[in-house]
Design an enzyme around this catalytic site. Structure first.
Site, PDB file in Angstrom:
ATOM      1  N   GLY A 158       0.964   8.879  10.264  1.00 19.55           N
ATOM      2  CA  GLY A 158       0.773   8.741   8.824  1.00 19.55           C
ATOM      3  C   GLY A 158       1.342   9.949   8.109  1.00 19.55           C
ATOM      4  O   GLY A 158       2.531  10.246   8.225  1.00 19.55           O
ATOM      5  N   THR A 185       0.824  -1.216   0.000  1.00 16.37           N
ATOM      6  CA  THR A 185       0.000   0.000   0.000  1.00 16.37           C
ATOM      7  C   THR A 185       0.856   1.263   0.000  1.00 16.37           C
ATOM      8  O   THR A 185       0.725   2.107  -0.892  1.00 16.37           O
ATOM      9  CB  THR A 185      -0.917   0.002   1.245  1.00 16.37           C
ATOM     10  OG1 THR A 185      -1.652  -1.227   1.250  1.00 16.37           O
ATOM     11  CG2 THR A 185      -1.898   1.157   1.202  1.00 16.37           C
ATOM     12  N   VAL A 186       1.747   1.387   0.985  1.00 17.24           N
ATOM     13  CA  VAL A 186       2.528   2.628   1.090  1.00 17.24           C
ATOM     14  C   VAL A 186       3.558   2.725  -0.037  1.00 17.24           C
ATOM     15  O   VAL A 186       3.733   3.774  -0.654  1.00 17.24           O
ATOM     16  CB  VAL A 186       3.214   2.743   2.472  1.00 17.24           C
ATOM     17  CG1 VAL A 186       4.014   4.037   2.568  1.00 17.24           C
ATOM     18  CG2 VAL A 186       2.167   2.703   3.585  1.00 17.24           C
ATOM     19  N   LYS A 215       4.460   3.712  18.354  1.00 15.35           N
ATOM     20  CA  LYS A 215       4.552   5.127  17.981  1.00 15.35           C
ATOM     21  C   LYS A 215       4.988   5.985  19.165  1.00 15.35           C
ATOM     22  O   LYS A 215       5.837   6.867  19.014  1.00 15.35           O
ATOM     23  CB  LYS A 215       3.206   5.593  17.428  1.00 15.35           C
ATOM     24  CG  LYS A 215       2.906   4.969  16.053  1.00 15.35           C
ATOM     25  CD  LYS A 215       1.469   5.198  15.636  1.00 15.35           C
ATOM     26  CE  LYS A 215       1.208   4.649  14.240  1.00 15.35           C
ATOM     27  NZ  LYS A 215      -0.246   4.563  13.945  1.00 15.35           N
ATOM     28  N   ASP A 265       0.271  -1.044  18.186  1.00 19.42           N
ATOM     29  CA  ASP A 265       0.645  -0.049  17.177  1.00 19.42           C
ATOM     30  C   ASP A 265       0.885   1.316  17.843  1.00 19.42           C
ATOM     31  O   ASP A 265       1.892   1.975  17.588  1.00 19.42           O
ATOM     32  CB  ASP A 265      -0.473   0.053  16.130  1.00 19.42           C
ATOM     33  CG  ASP A 265      -0.253   1.173  15.143  1.00 19.42           C
ATOM     34  OD1 ASP A 265       0.527   0.975  14.199  1.00 19.42           O
ATOM     35  OD2 ASP A 265      -0.859   2.250  15.318  1.00 19.42           O
ATOM     36  N   GLY A 283      -3.573   5.803   5.674  1.00 18.25           N
ATOM     37  CA  GLY A 283      -4.023   5.968   4.300  1.00 18.25           C
ATOM     38  C   GLY A 283      -2.847   5.963   3.348  1.00 18.25           C
ATOM     39  O   GLY A 283      -1.768   6.458   3.677  1.00 18.25           O
ATOM     40  N   GLY A 330     -11.649  -2.101   5.941  1.00 15.14           N
ATOM     41  CA  GLY A 330     -10.217  -2.275   5.717  1.00 15.14           C
ATOM     42  C   GLY A 330      -9.348  -1.515   6.706  1.00 15.14           C
ATOM     43  O   GLY A 330      -8.133  -1.439   6.541  1.00 15.14           O
ATOM     44  N   GLU A 378       9.432  10.133   9.233  1.00 16.77           N
ATOM     45  CA  GLU A 378       8.258  10.972   9.524  1.00 16.77           C
ATOM     46  C   GLU A 378       6.963  10.161   9.418  1.00 16.77           C
ATOM     47  O   GLU A 378       6.048  10.324  10.230  1.00 16.77           O
ATOM     48  CB  GLU A 378       8.211  12.153   8.537  1.00 16.77           C
ATOM     49  CG  GLU A 378       6.981  13.035   8.634  1.00 16.77           C
ATOM     50  CD  GLU A 378       6.860  13.746   9.983  1.00 16.77           C
ATOM     51  OE1 GLU A 378       7.701  14.594  10.271  1.00 16.77           O
ATOM     52  OE2 GLU A 378       5.912  13.423  10.741  1.00 16.77           O
TER      53      GLU A 378
END
Lengths: 411, 411
Positions: A129, A11-12, A201, A197, A299, A182, A124
């Site tokens: 995100g 995805t990324v 962070k 998660d 995203g 999703g 970053e």
């Protein structure tokens, strides 16, 4: 012309490629030269694509090409990403990554490696995100001593809690919708809903603030599985919403506390209005006071745009970034980085009569009575007092089902 | 050891000195070397201070000392600041400033001068005080095409409007308190309450977004003098608060619109919760979506800490910053940068019967009737339609007293 490589076309990774293509003009103006993807590393078959010639399966191809100056790592996990990134840095190539697990686990080592080899290690996109947090923290707040970070850094659980608050959904219903959209993993949503998660962070942000590595395993971490519709309703009665908060405190004596836990957030607090998949991080500086960074926490394109901004930085500034971003290696500590400061708490207790709750927990007020127990708002307690109270509850044959700290009104 | 000079020892200038002293360790770690103030330029008498030897009255002393690498400009205005900053840049010294008037008027010229002389011209503190906005915009959003900026950038008027909304104060009462607290000028509060300060700030952000200079005189600017207690009450009925909004739009065809005006902000909009002297700026990127930067918009130490962060950047990166921050010179345009997009509006009209208001303004609803007129919410209109309606009102012997655009629900 600057040549780069992308490791992992998920995805990324595919988003990074898309951002570089779509905003090529702006990117090259700001980087000072055009930026071109020369290789994409992925073991899957992309031979049908018009750009199939870019795909390679062997990291050696990238490492042996002196033209490649910056490598984007978007594989995720640590099994492949960690050794690949190490090799890239050792060969003097700057690396930009969105991989929070790798940064939280090996950040200090990879930063030192980058410094030793005169290149940059930038991440970053690993927190928030696409929302700028890491760069403003180490660069714009460089004249501040940061004492506290507090935020909503997991979009999936924030989406679920928003559903639970707005639509009175249960945890299970909210999870089902998050999976359908999703936002949450179908097989094992634990990384999100159990707070792992968010823990990675806040470990990254804590390491930046303290200047030495803070490990996820030392950060007490609780997710949102225990939050019920009744708790959401009780929070509303108290003028609060429930949010999964990741926080850290850095005291003047150098000691550190950090945690990930669902909290009561008063409606007047800036974080209370952060809904759906949005993230927000409050940073407190000694000169600046509080600043908040707010935006989408995940995203494809938002996250990719943060990775590409790092690529531009790596091409422009290279190693000079490190003086402010760098943190030192450190061993994990024994035990957890808990906070002894007293706070107000919400507790939900089963099997004990409401009449004795004040005697056990101290001054406060009953929020709700239920057939199987009650919930109670404690004006002031610390972790030690809460543990002692829990013992008393158990001795009476009851059980403490949930404990939620309340954040301050402002902040 | 990096030597710097401070021009102007007022609020921000003395704050810069204080921040450099108090956080010397962190600043020097991030700058890669200790940072020392060698000169302070100020015409006033500071001979009683223990550091009196630092003070000079002649800019020539600073310009002729090759040891001075970075100059901080905190004089304000343009009469002295502009020629001094020009001379500093022409001599190859980087300049960091909090002076929005100078940046809004001469930004393009000073950026070009810095580029030509291989030094940096930085002004993070000119917008949002200490809150990071400019650096994240040009650096972290470098992979985005920015289409819109919208925010609360004047702390004084936001403080006053918060008083008016929360405590039903009149404009005059709120101004008096703002003056007593030192937020507003006692002699002439016009820069704040008439929107000129906000206009300069949105001119700076617009120039960054467009890549060419946008002048304050081309930005339609209205302040908050006309806002009455009745308008605040009417806004509340419509689920909104009134905020002074500075905004800009950059369309795909390259055209630009910008403005400073009091607006109705729906409670669901992120900007509605920004109260007191806080600032918040929303930036919309094509890849990233919306991000918001929030924090104190003014104050001695917050603003100073942003200037010092720029000093650190100038020492580390110097000229390389310019590729992303740079904008080109341009002439002021004829006329104003108005926006033809229709929106919902609130209008307050005197001397016309409520019964005819719908016929004049089109579909909407009456918000309040008063002895001398009424206020009306127009579902959809553009500036042209509003001007035509105003003419009709005047033809009937009435007068349009106030027009407020309503911002979208989200954003």
């Amino acid at each position: 012309m600057a040549k780069i490589a992308i490791l992992g076309f998920g995805t990324v990774g595919s988003g990074v490629y898309e951002v570089l293509c779509r905003n090529a003009a702006g990117v090259s103006r700001r980087a000072g030269e055009p930026v071109e993807v020369k290789y994409i590393l992925d073991v899957r078959d992309f031979s049908d694509r018009p750009d199939a010639h870019l795909f390679v399966r062997d990291i050696g191809v990238i490492l042996s090409d002196p033209e490649v100056r910056v490598v984007v790592e978007t594989i995720g996990g640590t099994r492949f990403a960690y050794p690949y990134v190490k090799s890239c840095l050792e060969s003097g190539r700057s690396v930009c990554t969105s991989n929070k697990e790798m940064v939280a686990t090996y950040g200090a080592e990879l930063l030192a490696l980058a410094k030793a080899h005169n290149c940059a290690f930038l991440f970053e996109a690993s927190v928030g995100g696409g929302t700028p947090i890491i760069t403003p923290m180490h660069q714009c707040l460089s004249a501040n001593v940061i004492s506290e970070v507090q935020g909503i850094v997991n979009g999936t659980t924030n989406f679920m809690l928003t559903k639970m608050v707005r639509e009175n959904m249960s945890f299970d219903e909210a999870l089902k919708i998050a999976q359908e959209l999703g936002y949450a993993e179908t097989k094992d949503p634990g990384d999100d809903v159990d707070g792992r998660d968010a823990c990675r962070k806040i470990a990254i942000l804590s390491s930046m603030v303290c200047g030495h590595h803070i490990y996820p395993q030392n950060i007490p971490t609780r997710g949102i599985r225990d939050i019920s519709v009744a708790d959401v309703e009780a929070a509303r009665k108290l003028g609060c919403v429930i949010k999964l908060i990741a926080w850290m405190k850095h005291r003047p004596d150098g000691s550190v506390a950090a945690g990930v836990e669902p909290c009561l957030v008063p409606k007047s607090n800036q974080l209370a209005g952060v809904d759906d998949v949005f993230n927000a991080v409050m940073v407190r500086g000694d000169m600046l006071g509080d600043v908040v960074f707010y935006g989408k926490g995940a995203g494809k394109l938002p996250t990719a745009s943060a990775v590409v901004a790092d690529v531009v930085d790596a091409l422009k500034h290279g190693v000079k970034i490190h003086d402010s971003l760098f943190w030192k290696p450190a061993e994990p500590v024994d035990g957890m980085l808990t906070d002894p400061t007293p706070a107000a708490y919400y507790v939900r207790v089963a099997g004990v009569a409401p009449a004795v709750i004040e005697a056990i927990y101290g001054y406060g007020r009953l929020v709700a009575e239920r057939y199987d127990g009650c919930s109670y708002f404690v004006e002031r307690a610390d972790e030690k007092a809460l543990a002692a109270a829990a013992k008393k509850v158990e001795a009476m044959g009851g059980a403490v089902k949930l404990v939620l700290r309340r954040l301050p009104e402002e902040g």
